[in-house]
Design a protein around this motif. Structure first.
Motif, PDB file in Angstrom:
ATOM      1  N   GLU A  59     -15.500 -14.025  32.648  1.00 49.56           N
ATOM      2  CA  GLU A  59     -15.112 -13.165  31.216  1.00 49.56           C
ATOM      3  C   GLU A  59     -13.588 -14.197  30.020  1.00 49.56           C
ATOM      4  O   GLU A  59     -13.277 -14.493  30.424  1.00 49.56           O
ATOM      5  CB  GLU A  59     -14.215 -12.174  31.895  1.00 49.56           C
ATOM      6  CG  GLU A  59     -13.972 -11.373  30.990  1.00 49.56           C
ATOM      7  CD  GLU A  59     -12.609 -10.568  31.327  1.00 49.56           C
ATOM      8  OE1 GLU A  59     -12.606  -9.324  30.288  1.00 49.56           O
ATOM      9  OE2 GLU A  59     -12.254 -10.547  32.392  1.00 49.56           O
ATOM     10  N   ILE A  60     -14.356 -14.294  28.958  1.00 50.54           N
ATOM     11  CA  ILE A  60     -14.142 -14.798  27.773  1.00 50.54           C
ATOM     12  C   ILE A  60     -12.863 -14.268  27.676  1.00 50.54           C
ATOM     13  O   ILE A  60     -13.491 -12.203  27.267  1.00 50.54           O
ATOM     14  CB  ILE A  60     -14.776 -14.999  26.330  1.00 50.54           C
ATOM     15  CG1 ILE A  60     -16.552 -15.484  27.224  1.00 50.54           C
ATOM     16  CG2 ILE A  60     -14.064 -15.369  24.904  1.00 50.54           C
ATOM     17  CD1 ILE A  60     -15.381 -16.904  27.467  1.00 50.54           C
ATOM     18  N   THR A  61     -11.816 -14.476  27.115  1.00 50.37           N
ATOM     19  CA  THR A  61     -10.182 -13.317  27.091  1.00 50.37           C
ATOM     20  C   THR A  61      -9.930 -13.541  25.598  1.00 50.37           C
ATOM     21  O   THR A  61      -9.000 -12.621  25.075  1.00 50.37           O
ATOM     22  CB  THR A  61      -9.267 -13.568  27.565  1.00 50.37           C
ATOM     23  OG1 THR A  61      -9.073 -14.906  28.174  1.00 50.37           O
ATOM     24  CG2 THR A  61      -9.939 -13.129  29.771  1.00 50.37           C
ATOM     25  N   ASP A  62      -9.539 -14.629  25.446  1.00 55.41           N
ATOM     26  CA  ASP A  62      -9.623 -15.102  23.909  1.00 55.41           C
ATOM     27  C   ASP A  62      -9.869 -15.594  23.110  1.00 55.41           C
ATOM     28  O   ASP A  62     -10.680 -16.814  23.881  1.00 55.41           O
ATOM     29  CB  ASP A  62      -7.507 -15.981  24.396  1.00 55.41           C
ATOM     30  CG  ASP A  62      -6.711 -15.074  23.179  1.00 55.41           C
ATOM     31  OD1 ASP A  62      -7.171 -14.446  22.293  1.00 55.41           O
ATOM     32  OD2 ASP A  62      -5.582 -16.096  22.670  1.00 55.41           O
ATOM     33  N   THR A  63     -10.212 -16.529  22.089  1.00 55.55           N
ATOM     34  CA  THR A  63     -10.927 -16.672  21.001  1.00 55.55           C
ATOM     35  C   THR A  63      -9.608 -17.207  19.521  1.00 55.55           C
ATOM     36  O   THR A  63      -9.623 -15.915  19.221  1.00 55.55           O
ATOM     37  CB  THR A  63     -11.689 -16.358  20.533  1.00 55.55           C
ATOM     38  OG1 THR A  63     -12.019 -15.365  20.141  1.00 55.55           O
ATOM     39  CG2 THR A  63     -13.559 -16.305  21.653  1.00 55.55           C
TER      40      THR A  63
ATOM     41  N   SER B 106     -10.417 -19.107  25.764  1.00 60.11           N
ATOM     42  CA  SER B 106     -10.272 -19.392  26.955  1.00 60.11           C
ATOM     43  C   SER B 106     -10.773 -17.845  27.659  1.00 60.11           C
ATOM     44  O   SER B 106     -11.626 -17.468  26.948  1.00 60.11           O
ATOM     45  CB  SER B 106      -8.668 -18.497  26.796  1.00 60.11           C
ATOM     46  OG  SER B 106      -7.941 -19.121  26.418  1.00 60.11           O
ATOM     47  N   TRP B 107     -10.867 -18.319  29.089  1.00 57.41           N
ATOM     48  CA  TRP B 107     -12.178 -17.458  29.941  1.00 57.41           C
ATOM     49  C   TRP B 107     -11.384 -16.873  30.915  1.00 57.41           C
ATOM     50  O   TRP B 107     -10.126 -18.026  32.165  1.00 57.41           O
ATOM     51  CB  TRP B 107     -12.847 -17.715  29.817  1.00 57.41           C
ATOM     52  CG  TRP B 107     -13.110 -19.565  31.026  1.00 57.41           C
ATOM     53  CD1 TRP B 107     -13.810 -19.831  33.041  1.00 57.41           C
ATOM     54  CD2 TRP B 107     -13.113 -20.273  30.532  1.00 57.41           C
ATOM     55  NE1 TRP B 107     -13.145 -20.606  32.870  1.00 57.41           N
ATOM     56  CE2 TRP B 107     -12.828 -21.575  31.472  1.00 57.41           C
ATOM     57  CE3 TRP B 107     -13.073 -21.874  29.602  1.00 57.41           C
ATOM     58  CZ2 TRP B 107     -13.375 -22.957  31.137  1.00 57.41           C
ATOM     59  CZ3 TRP B 107     -13.028 -22.709  29.556  1.00 57.41           C
ATOM     60  CH2 TRP B 107     -13.289 -23.318  30.183  1.00 57.41           C
ATOM     61  N   ARG B 108     -11.992 -16.189  32.096  1.00 61.33           N
ATOM     62  CA  ARG B 108     -11.234 -16.347  33.172  1.00 61.33           C
ATOM     63  C   ARG B 108     -12.211 -15.787  34.120  1.00 61.33           C
ATOM     64  O   ARG B 108     -13.039 -15.081  34.271  1.00 61.33           O
ATOM     65  CB  ARG B 108     -10.486 -14.102  33.228  1.00 61.33           C
ATOM     66  CG  ARG B 108     -10.304 -14.036  34.691  1.00 61.33           C
ATOM     67  CD  ARG B 108      -9.333 -12.664  34.890  1.00 61.33           C
ATOM     68  NE  ARG B 108      -8.299 -12.547  33.829  1.00 61.33           N
ATOM     69  CZ  ARG B 108      -8.098 -11.989  32.540  1.00 61.33           C
ATOM     70  NH1 ARG B 108      -9.230 -11.431  32.220  1.00 61.33           N
ATOM     71  NH2 ARG B 108      -6.807 -12.280  31.829  1.00 61.33           N
TER      72      ARG B 108
ATOM     73  N   THR C  61      -9.102 -22.333  29.677  1.00 58.45           N
ATOM     74  CA  THR C  61      -9.245 -22.298  28.430  1.00 58.45           C
ATOM     75  C   THR C  61      -9.496 -24.094  27.393  1.00 58.45           C
ATOM     76  O   THR C  61      -9.033 -25.293  28.078  1.00 58.45           O
ATOM     77  CB  THR C  61      -7.831 -22.704  27.228  1.00 58.45           C
ATOM     78  OG1 THR C  61      -7.174 -21.231  27.683  1.00 58.45           O
ATOM     79  CG2 THR C  61      -7.754 -23.064  25.662  1.00 58.45           C
TER      80      THR C  61
ATOM     81  N   GLU D 121      -7.381 -18.440  35.062  1.00 63.73           N
ATOM     82  CA  GLU D 121      -8.079 -18.918  34.297  1.00 63.73           C
ATOM     83  C   GLU D 121      -8.263 -20.420  33.443  1.00 63.73           C
ATOM     84  O   GLU D 121      -7.526 -21.109  34.134  1.00 63.73           O
ATOM     85  CB  GLU D 121      -7.291 -18.308  32.609  1.00 63.73           C
ATOM     86  CG  GLU D 121      -6.864 -16.213  33.160  1.00 63.73           C
ATOM     87  CD  GLU D 121      -6.105 -15.576  32.791  1.00 63.73           C
ATOM     88  OE1 GLU D 121      -6.542 -15.246  31.618  1.00 63.73           O
ATOM     89  OE2 GLU D 121      -4.763 -15.882  32.561  1.00 63.73           O
TER      90      GLU D 121
ATOM     91  N   GLY E 213      -4.457 -20.488  31.190  1.00 62.37           N
ATOM     92  CA  GLY E 213      -5.125 -19.594  29.757  1.00 62.37           C
ATOM     93  C   GLY E 213      -3.971 -19.312  29.072  1.00 62.37           C
ATOM     94  O   GLY E 213      -3.466 -20.289  28.435  1.00 62.37           O
TER      95      GLY E 213
END
Length: 585
Positions: free
Chosen positions: A110-114, A130-132, A140, A138, A162
């Motif tokens: 799951e992509i958590t942050d760009t 970043s992904w989980r 990055t 996590e 993360g």
């Protein structure tokens, strides 16, 4: 006594014991990259043929080492070829004993942050994804895009942290002027994809400690991001906008340069605006230590010929004034301006040395053009032959020489339209075009193509192979009777390569020839290398030349990039000469 596992097995074992899917994927990424053909594989003759990916990775799956089977599963994840990916998973899964649960779920992320980290001077930026994983761990990706080199990927590495942890780390290690801002996942995908495409056009190919070994991992992550984003948008500086900017600088206190009139300042700053708009980030109001190094040590000495040497020596002062003017307009922090001005001072001596070297004056340019027009090698010609400059000052003589030189290049590349659109991008590996091959000649053409491909790969490079394939297809389509004159497919293949060898290198200077990684440059040397008599190669090459003369071939598409680069350099000389004559008239 237990058998000591190979290093690759030991590394995979360690990744599994440490429950580290990222470490396993990074290993897999390096292996996938090793086995993935790239457009510039043959550049400089440095790289051997890549291994067959299917055979290599299937051997991992059935090696008897569970850790290698696990590595094959990680490789399957990164494959863009879905058929090969499925084949590898099916082969590997039965051989993974007591595999950890994350091995079967690590493909589900799951992509958590760009986010993007940018510097105010526009040299480059870090795009971070970043992904989980399903187990909550996590990671990055940090990918650095270098704008000064053409918006390319310079580095790309991943950390088992993360987004918050990576941000804190960069806060500790980074520059206080770096800005961090979130971007849409689709924009991150578009920017990274654009940077990768630009990197693929870099000649020679760029290689760092982390790139391109991380490329398969990066491309796997991109497939988890939505499409539809926009990439990098260069600032739109029209000719009118550029002129207005120059006017404002020249009229300002920053443009008051001791020893130069306002007109002289304008003539010197105008190329700086050209450089800043058309190269690097594309913003003429952002200057950094890196960009001033590029402009002083390479770009300005190489591009600007028409200013008097006395004026050029004062260019660093003009650049310093323009940097102060630009940074004031952009509210750049004072310490960054000071760093940029210090870089100008540091590189000034190198700039003065570069503009003072032989070969930059209009007379020297005339000498180079005259030598080339006369058919001599510019790099090895004796300058004493041109001690008397009266002939070189003769406008009619030089005009004829330049016209003749341009005509030769026009004939080489196939006309004015091709000449205007000429570039030096390397040709990729283009498959043979079977669409116009008569059915009764398929067998003979297959044999000829086999010889061509093998000899081109062994003796030349991938571009020659692509060119040879195009010529073979064009010749057979135009005159199938070439096989009736002789059934020997090896002779036809050697003749095509002999014809190309003459055409590809016959008009190159000795210096340009030395840049080719080839070991032979004559038809006789080719004949000895492939085992066909020199007389056969020579006579049949003439036949090929006669057929080609009747065929409508888009010559730029079958000219080697080194040859097109030489033509572009001659084109630039011609343009610069005519420009200097027009300005001095």
């Amino acid at each position: 006594m237990h058998e000591e596992p190979p290093p690759l097995v030991a590394d995979a074992d360690a990744s599994i014991r440490e429950r580290s899917p990222l470490a396993l994927l990074l290993m897999a990424s390096s292996l996938v990259e090793i086995a993935t053909p790239r457009p510039l594989d043959s550049w400089g003759g440095r790289r051997a043929a890549r291994p067959d990916s299917q055979s290599l990775f299937e051997s991992f799956a059935v090696s008897g080492w569970p850790s290698m089977a696990a590595l094959a599963i990680a490789v399957a994840m990164l494959q863009s070829d879905e058929v090969l990916s499925l084949r590898l998973r099916n082969a590997a899964e039965p051989h993974v004993e007591s595999r950890p649960s994350w091995l079967s779920t690590m493909a589900r992320i799951e992509i958590t942050d760009t986010v993007v980290h940018s510097d105010p001077l526009g040299d480059g930026e870090n795009v971070m994804l970043s992904w989980r994983w399903p187990d909550g761990s996590e990671a990055t990706l940090v990918l650095y895009v270098d704008h000064n080199m053409g918006t390319i990927v310079k580095d790309a590495f991943a950390m088992a942290e993360g987004a918050p942890e990576v941000a804190a780390l960069f806060d500790q290690l980074g520059d206080r002027h770096i800005t961090r801002k979130p971007i849409a996942a689709s924009v991150a995908r578009a920017r990274i994809a654009e940077a990768i495409a630009n990197t693929d056009r870099m000649v020679p190919p760029i290689e760092t400690d982390t790139w391109p070994t991380s490329r398969p991992l990066v491309e796997w992550l991109l497939r988890h991001l939505p499409e539809g984003g926009t990439g990098y948008a260069r600032p739109d500086w029209s000719g009118t906008s550029r002129d207005r900017l120059v006017d404002e600088f020249v009229a300002s206190a920053f443009g008051d340069i001791a020893g130069l009139t306002r007109t002289q300042v304008r003539e010197l700053v105008d190329p700086l605006v050209w450089f800043a708009c058309d190269y690097g980030p594309g913003d003429p109001l952002r200057w950094s230590p890196v960009s001033v190094e590029i402009v002083l040590t390479d770009w300005y000495p190489r591009k600007v010929f028409n200013a008097p040497l006395a004026d050029l020596r004062l260019l660093p002062r003009v650049l310093a004034g323009f940097v102060r003017f630009s940074h004031a307009r952009r509210d750049i922090p004072v310490d960054l301006t000071d760093d940029t001005l210090a870089a100008i001072e540091h590189w000034t001596q190198a700039f003065v040395g570069a503009i003072s070297r032989p070969g930059r004056s209009p007379f020297d340019n005339a000498a180079r053009l005259a030598r080339l027009a006369a058919g001599f090698d510019d790099d090895e010609f004796d300058d004493d032959e041109f001690d008397d400059d009266e002939d070189l000052d003769d406008a009619e003589f030089m005009s004829r020489a330049v016209d003749e030189l341009e005509t030769r290049v026009l004939e080489l590349v196939g006309g004015r339209a091709a000449y205007d659109a000429l570039d030096d991008a390397p040709l990729g590996d283009v498959a043979f075009d079977w669409s116009q091959i008569p059915p009764d000649l398929v067998g003979a053409v297959e044999e000829t193509l086999s010889h061509l491909d093998q000899w081109a790969a062994d003796l030349f490079d991938v571009e020659v192979r692509t060119i040879a394939r195009s010529v073979l297809a064009g010749v057979i389509a135009a005159d199938p009777s070439v096989f009736k004159r002789s059934p020997r497919t090896d002779a036809l293949a050697a003749a095509i390569l002999g014809f190309l060898l003459t055409r590809l290198t016959g008009r190159l200077s000795a210096k340009a020839r030395r840049q080719f990684p080839w070991k032979l440059f004559t038809q006789k040397e080719l004949a000895n290398a492939v085992g066909v008599s020199a007389s056969t190669v020579g006579s049949r090459a003439k036949t090929i030349a006669n057929v080609v003369a009747r065929v409508d071939i888009a010559w730029p598409s079958i000219l080697h990039s080194m040859q097109r680069r030489e033509a572009l350099q001659t084109k630039q000389l011609v343009t610069e000469w005519r420009s200097s004559r027009k300005e001095n008239a």
